[in-house]
Design a protein around this motif. Structure first.
Motif: not given
Length: 405
Positions: A332-357
């Motif tokens: 979950g650290n990467f999208t299918a196309d290799g871009w990073l996703t929001i997360g600490f270890c894997g894809h954890q969108r809820d740990i991102g603040e408003r300034y995170i993209s």
């Protein structure tokens, strides 16, 4: 990014090969898209939606539009600030050297694409406050690779870079670690040979952080102390690199270097002790989506061959490798196309603040600074050694910890 196996790799050590593979996997989508001048077209913009906004489509759209103004410069500056020492490394050969030459050229094309006003990927250096931050990370990359990302830039590109960096002067930074962003930009202008660099922005940042020093290797982030990794994300590394670039310009700056280095080494010592036996580390504070970029300060001291006396280079290599593996081996650290996703270890969108993209996440590349060392350096060539937590939790002698006096 897979590295070929075989003798042409010049017997690259397996751990170094692993680090290089991970860094290039992270960086490839960004640099290749910029070389094509299609980053804004290709890079997704994932945002973090705070509680209560999930079902508010208007709020989500507004937040995404806001971050879209900044996310591309975030990706470029943060990625290159981590890759820069490897791009600058003149002590490698074989297939790794072929890769280095290729990616150094890609990096220069990326810088050109982001600073050329005629480019579809021209980045925002003038609108809002966030560009002060990420122009500084681009500046940090220039400080760390003054040949590959400085001298080797075409004069047209160098002029565009200088113009872009100067655009950030129209807004004042926040009264916090942001003062170091302004200082880093000015240090890069100095390094690029620009006569119009502002010593006051450097002087203010250095002296104000001296006022914010709390003891035992830690600075507050502005007037208040926060339990987070900003001493590593920003404060210690930028203090060290700004003084390395500009410290000789004024005697009082030169006089600061020893204390700043000593404090930074102590902080790096603490970071090493935070890495658990399995490579985990405390998820405390904000900006956890920068992942193992939390260890930038430790990685920087390894790069500078200036580690605290209590740790060895192979020990730090093993600890950082454990942290990288523990993070990236989770799905979950990467999208299918290799871009990073929001997360600490894997894809954890809820740990991102408003300034995170999406672009914000590339600060994780800071962990790879030791790739700027030669293969023969003990960091890479030394025998594996347990790090402090592994020693402590296996009954081995590990040395008592002591505060910096």
């Amino acid at each position: 990014m897979q590295i070929e196996s075989g003798s042409q790799i010049n017997e690259m050590l397996p751990v170094r090969k692993y680090w290089l593979e991970q860094m290039l996997a992270i960086g490839e989508p960004v640099l290749s898209a910029l070389a094509e001048r299609r980053l804004k077209e290709k890079m997704p913009i994932e945002i973090a939606i705070t509680a209560g906004e999930t079902d508010d489509e208007k709020a989500a759209a507004e937040l995404k539009a806001d971050r879209a103004k900044f996310t591309h410069l975030e990706a470029l500056g943060r990625l290159l600030s981590g890759m820069a020492p490897w791009l600058e490394n003149q002590h490698i050969n074989g297939h790794e050297e072929e890769l280095r030459v290729r990616y150094a050229a890609l990096a220069r094309e990326a810088v050109d694409a982001g600073t050329d006003p005629a480019s579809p990927d021209y980045m925002n250096f003038s609108d809002g406050y966030q560009p002060i931050v990420d122009a500084a990370f681009l500046a940090l990359a220039i400080l760390r690779a003054p040949i590959e990302l400085g001298e080797k830039l075409e004069q047209r590109v160098k002029a565009n870079v200088i113009t872009a960096l100067k655009q950030t002067r129209s807004r004042k930074p926040v009264f916090s670690n942001w003062l170091l962003f302004a200082a880093t930009i000015e240090a890069a202008l100095l390094k690029l040979g620009e006569l119009d660099w502002d010593p006051m922005r450097i002087d203010y940042a250095l002296k104000q952080h001296e006022q914010w020093y709390l003891g035992d290797g830690a600075y507050s982030d502005g007037p208040d102390f926060h339990w987070d990794y900003y001493n590593s994300f920003v404060i210690q590394p930028m203090l060290v690199d700004v003084l390395a670039a500009a410290g000789d310009e004024h005697e009082e700056w030169r006089a600061m270097q020893s204390a700043v280095a000593s404090r930074s080494r102590r902080y790096a010592e603490v970071l090493e002790r935070l890495i658990g036996t399995d490579g985990t580390y405390p998820p405390i504070g904000r900006s956890l989506a920068y992942r193992f970029g939390a260890f930038q300060s430790l990685a920087q001291h390894a790069l500078n061959d200036d580690l605290p006396a209590s740790v060895t280079a192979p020990q730090v290599r093993c600890a950082l490798t454990a942290a990288i593996r523990r993070t990236l081996e989770v799905r979950g650290n990467f999208t299918a196309d290799g871009w990073l996703t929001i997360g600490f270890c894997g894809h954890q969108r809820d740990i991102g603040e408003r300034y995170i993209s999406t672009g914000s996440l590339y600060l994780c590349a800071a962990v790879f600074l030791p790739l700027g060392l030669a293969n023969e350096h003990p960091f890479w060539s030394g025998a594996d050694e347990a790090w402090t937590s592994k020693k402590a939790w296996s009954g081995q002698a590990f040395g008592i910890d002591a505060a910096l006096k």
